[in-house]
Write a protein that holds these residues in place. Structure first.
Motif, mmCIF file in Angstrom:
data_model
loop_
_atom_site.group_PDB
_atom_site.id
_atom_site.type_symbol
_atom_site.label_atom_id
_atom_site.label_comp_id
_atom_site.label_asym_id
_atom_site.label_seq_id
_atom_site.Cartn_x
_atom_site.Cartn_y
_atom_site.Cartn_z
ATOM 1 N N ARG A 13 0.798 -1.226 0.000
ATOM 2 C CA ARG A 13 0.000 0.000 0.000
ATOM 3 C C ARG A 13 0.832 1.279 0.000
ATOM 4 N NH1 ARG A 13 -4.688 -1.464 4.462
ATOM 5 N NH2 ARG A 13 -5.418 -3.384 3.459
ATOM 6 N N GLY A 14 2.068 1.236 0.396
ATOM 7 C CA GLY A 14 2.868 2.450 0.488
ATOM 8 C C GLY A 14 3.814 2.624 -0.673
ATOM 9 N N THR A 15 5.092 2.310 -0.432
ATOM 10 C CA THR A 15 6.135 2.524 -1.433
ATOM 11 C C THR A 15 5.884 1.791 -2.754
ATOM 12 O OG1 THR A 15 7.765 2.920 0.309
ATOM 13 C CG2 THR A 15 8.606 2.361 -1.878
ATOM 14 N N PRO A 16 5.466 0.513 -2.756
ATOM 15 C CA PRO A 16 5.229 -0.151 -4.049
ATOM 16 C C PRO A 16 4.198 0.578 -4.913
ATOM 17 C CG PRO A 16 5.352 -1.781 -2.313
ATOM 18 C CD PRO A 16 5.334 -0.441 -1.634
ATOM 19 N N LEU A 17 3.128 1.084 -4.299
ATOM 20 C CA LEU A 17 2.134 1.828 -5.067
ATOM 21 C C LEU A 17 2.703 3.133 -5.602
ATOM 22 C CD1 LEU A 17 -1.298 1.477 -3.231
ATOM 23 C CD2 LEU A 17 -0.624 0.554 -5.448
ATOM 24 N N LEU A 18 3.572 3.773 -4.824
ATOM 25 C CA LEU A 18 4.193 5.016 -5.279
ATOM 26 C C LEU A 18 5.131 4.757 -6.463
ATOM 27 C CD1 LEU A 18 4.908 6.848 -1.909
ATOM 28 C CD2 LEU A 18 3.274 7.508 -3.669
ATOM 29 N N VAL A 19 5.830 3.641 -6.436
ATOM 30 C CA VAL A 19 6.694 3.291 -7.571
ATOM 31 C C VAL A 19 5.841 3.069 -8.820
ATOM 32 C CG1 VAL A 19 8.306 1.584 -8.487
ATOM 33 C CG2 VAL A 19 8.517 2.346 -6.114
ATOM 34 N N PHE A 20 4.707 2.364 -8.644
ATOM 35 C CA PHE A 20 3.795 2.133 -9.767
ATOM 36 C C PHE A 20 3.263 3.458 -10.310
ATOM 37 C CE2 PHE A 20 -0.692 1.415 -11.107
ATOM 38 C CZ PHE A 20 -0.434 0.703 -12.269
ATOM 39 N N SER A 21 2.889 4.373 -9.414
ATOM 40 C CA SER A 21 2.395 5.676 -9.872
ATOM 41 C C SER A 21 3.496 6.461 -10.579
ATOM 42 C CB SER A 21 1.834 6.485 -8.702
ATOM 43 O OG SER A 21 2.849 6.948 -7.840
ATOM 44 N N SER A 22 4.749 6.269 -10.173
ATOM 45 C CA SER A 22 5.866 6.945 -10.840
ATOM 46 C C SER A 22 5.995 6.503 -12.294
ATOM 47 C CB SER A 22 7.172 6.666 -10.093
ATOM 48 O OG SER A 22 7.150 7.230 -8.798
ATOM 49 N N VAL A 23 5.762 5.210 -12.537
ATOM 50 C CA VAL A 23 5.796 4.714 -13.912
ATOM 51 C C VAL A 23 4.713 5.399 -14.740
ATOM 52 C CG1 VAL A 23 5.536 2.688 -15.373
ATOM 53 C CG2 VAL A 23 6.764 2.491 -13.213
ATOM 54 N N LEU A 24 3.517 5.498 -14.179
ATOM 55 C CA LEU A 24 2.405 6.115 -14.905
ATOM 56 C C LEU A 24 2.641 7.608 -15.125
ATOM 57 C CD1 LEU A 24 -0.652 4.336 -13.252
ATOM 58 C CD2 LEU A 24 0.439 3.836 -15.440
ATOM 59 N N PHE A 25 3.199 8.287 -14.133
ATOM 60 C CA PHE A 25 3.515 9.702 -14.312
ATOM 61 C C PHE A 25 4.566 9.892 -15.409
ATOM 62 C CE2 PHE A 25 1.920 10.601 -9.858
ATOM 63 C CZ PHE A 25 0.877 11.411 -10.274
ATOM 64 N N ALA A 26 5.475 8.925 -15.540
ATOM 65 C CA ALA A 26 6.464 8.994 -16.617
ATOM 66 C C ALA A 26 5.805 8.840 -17.982
ATOM 67 C CB ALA A 26 7.529 7.916 -16.419
ATOM 68 N N VAL A 27 4.813 7.945 -18.069
ATOM 69 C CA VAL A 27 4.061 7.800 -19.319
ATOM 70 C C VAL A 27 3.307 9.086 -19.629
ATOM 71 C CG1 VAL A 27 2.218 6.523 -20.474
ATOM 72 C CG2 VAL A 27 3.848 5.308 -19.018
ATOM 73 N N MET A 28 2.743 9.708 -18.592
ATOM 74 C CA MET A 28 2.055 10.981 -18.792
ATOM 75 C C MET A 28 3.016 12.047 -19.312
ATOM 76 S SD MET A 28 0.347 13.591 -16.073
ATOM 77 C CE MET A 28 1.970 14.293 -15.836
ATOM 78 N N ALA A 29 4.235 12.084 -18.755
ATOM 79 C CA ALA A 29 5.228 13.048 -19.218
ATOM 80 C C ALA A 29 5.600 12.792 -20.675
ATOM 81 C CB ALA A 29 6.479 12.973 -18.341
ATOM 82 N N LEU A 30 5.664 11.519 -21.050
ATOM 83 C CA LEU A 30 5.962 11.174 -22.440
ATOM 84 C C LEU A 30 4.871 11.692 -23.369
ATOM 85 C CD1 LEU A 30 7.966 9.445 -24.234
ATOM 86 C CD2 LEU A 30 6.266 7.626 -24.036
ATOM 87 N N CYS A 31 3.610 11.510 -22.990
ATOM 88 C CA CYS A 31 2.491 12.021 -23.798
ATOM 89 C C CYS A 31 2.505 13.539 -23.846
ATOM 90 C CB CYS A 31 1.163 11.528 -23.226
ATOM 91 S SG CYS A 31 0.918 9.743 -23.326
ATOM 92 N N THR A 32 2.841 14.179 -22.720
ATOM 93 C CA THR A 32 2.921 15.640 -22.685
ATOM 94 C C THR A 32 4.010 16.145 -23.616
ATOM 95 O OG1 THR A 32 2.175 15.622 -20.383
ATOM 96 C CG2 THR A 32 3.234 17.633 -21.178
ATOM 97 N N ARG A 33 5.116 15.416 -23.650
ATOM 98 C CA ARG A 33 6.229 15.768 -24.526
ATOM 99 C C ARG A 33 5.789 15.745 -25.997
ATOM 100 N NH1 ARG A 33 11.479 12.400 -23.214
ATOM 101 N NH2 ARG A 33 10.608 12.916 -21.190
ATOM 102 N N LEU A 34 4.930 14.786 -26.339
ATOM 103 C CA LEU A 34 4.437 14.689 -27.715
ATOM 104 C C LEU A 34 3.531 15.863 -28.084
ATOM 105 C CD1 LEU A 34 3.603 10.861 -27.840
ATOM 106 C CD2 LEU A 34 5.573 12.016 -28.856
ATOM 107 N N LEU A 35 2.918 16.507 -27.077
ATOM 108 C CA LEU A 35 2.002 17.621 -27.324
ATOM 109 C C LEU A 35 2.690 18.979 -27.280
ATOM 110 C CD1 LEU A 35 -1.020 16.382 -25.180
ATOM 111 C CD2 LEU A 35 -0.953 16.570 -27.674
ATOM 112 N N SER A 36 3.938 19.017 -26.837
ATOM 113 C CA SER A 36 4.644 20.286 -26.706
ATOM 114 C C SER A 36 4.749 20.997 -28.048
ATOM 115 C CB SER A 36 6.052 20.046 -26.140
ATOM 116 O OG SER A 36 6.736 21.262 -25.962
ATOM 117 N N GLY A 37 4.304 22.248 -28.095
ATOM 118 C CA GLY A 37 4.326 23.039 -29.316
ATOM 119 C C GLY A 37 3.092 22.872 -30.179
#
Length: 301
Positions: free
Chosen positions: A12-36
């Motif tokens: 419930r703690g750190t493992p879930l945060l690591v999983f959310s970090s992966v998803l936030f990285a995917v979100m950053a990748l999608c955001t990068r594709l929208l830049s400009g």
């Protein structure tokens, strides 16, 4: 009646945060594709709108409504978090992605300071060392993505990146304060509602044409944000603001890995070193190494 399935405590703690970090990285990748292609206000508004649509389905399905807790804190979570996301997107739009993420990745430092000041959370030696290691590691990873001529001049992008880190740290501390009197969905509702109210005027002011070519990346930003933010908020009920900050520093590392694999970005020795330093900091700062040693000793016995 058969009890419904509940996630084991150890996940419930750190493992879930690591999983959310992966998803936030995917979100950053999608955001990068929208830049400009879309303005920061449009990207942020799309992210928050998709979150609200999710909650409009979530509450009827679950058969319950929001549980607000202390209303001023609930509002502050949305204001801080929404403003932090918008400023983060401004930083990406005004700077290259590396410096923007590097500045935003400093939010655990501000969360530690604010958590100590307002929640009286204790910062232990290993936790502080882990926080420093992961911050250095994330910085090395993101620095490796910069061109040789890039410099961190204090323009609007740099100020936006630093502002997003401060506000993001404040938002995390408020989440930590709220999680024992409300639920993850209600906290997420504040984030989406106030975030949309904050970013929509900027989207309308700098509106750019929408096309099918931006639909998929924008949907990716919204959907990954929903799952990541819900997981992130739930997990913070089981860790301190500083411990959570240590684990989520893996986001820049995952962002680099996804960029290298999916966008063909160069893999440098400096980036690999930073990734290893960052992972070592997470293992040390969250006490996972000690737990693994204890489990191994019990198994051997």
């Amino acid at each position: 009646m058969t009890p419904r399935w509940v996630l084991p405590v150890r996940f419930r703690g750190t493992p879930l945060l690591v999983f959310s970090s992966v998803l936030f990285a995917v979100m950053a990748l999608c955001t990068r594709l929208l830049s400009g292609r879309l303005s920061p206000g449009q990207v942020a508004s799309g992210r928050f709108l998709i979150g609200l649509l999710f909650l409009a389905i979530y509450y009827p399905v679950m058969g319950r409504g929001p549980r607000f807790g202390r209303l001023p804190l609930w509002c502050l979570r949305g204001i801080f978090g929404g403003a932090a996301v918008y400023l983060y997107f401004v930083a990406i739009d005004r700077m290259t992605v590396g410096p923007a993420v590097l500045l935003n990745a400093c939010w655990p430092i501000y969360a530690a300071i604010i958590g100590w000041a307002f929640l009286k959370e204790r910062v232990t030696g290993p936790l502080l060392a882990g926080l420093l290691l992961t911050t250095v590691g994330a910085g090395l990873v993101m620095w490796s993505t910069m061109d040789g001529g890039v410099s961190l001049t204090l323009g609007l992008g740099a100020w936006a990146g630093m502002g997003s880190a401060v506000l993001g740290g404040a938002a995390v501390v408020v989440v930590r304060a709220l999680r024992h009197e409300t639920d993850a969905a209600t906290v997420f509702l504040s984030f989406c509602l106030f975030g949309l109210l904050f970013s929509l005027p900027f989207a309308l002011h700098d509106w750019r044409p929408l096309g099918w070519d931006v639909a998929l990346p924008l949907l990716g930003v919204g959907l990954t944000s929903v799952v990541a933010q819900m997981t992130f908020t739930y997990a913070f009920g089981y860790v301190t603001a500083v411990a959570g900050g240590v684990a989520t520093q893996l986001t820049p590392v995952f962002s680099w890995v996804l960029g290298a694999v999916l966008l063909g970005e160069a893999v440098s020795p400096l980036a690999v070193t930073g990734a290893l330093v960052c992972m070592a900091g997470v293992l040390w700062g969250t006490g996972m190494l000690d737990r693994w040693r204890s489990a191994s000793a019990r198994t051997a016995t």
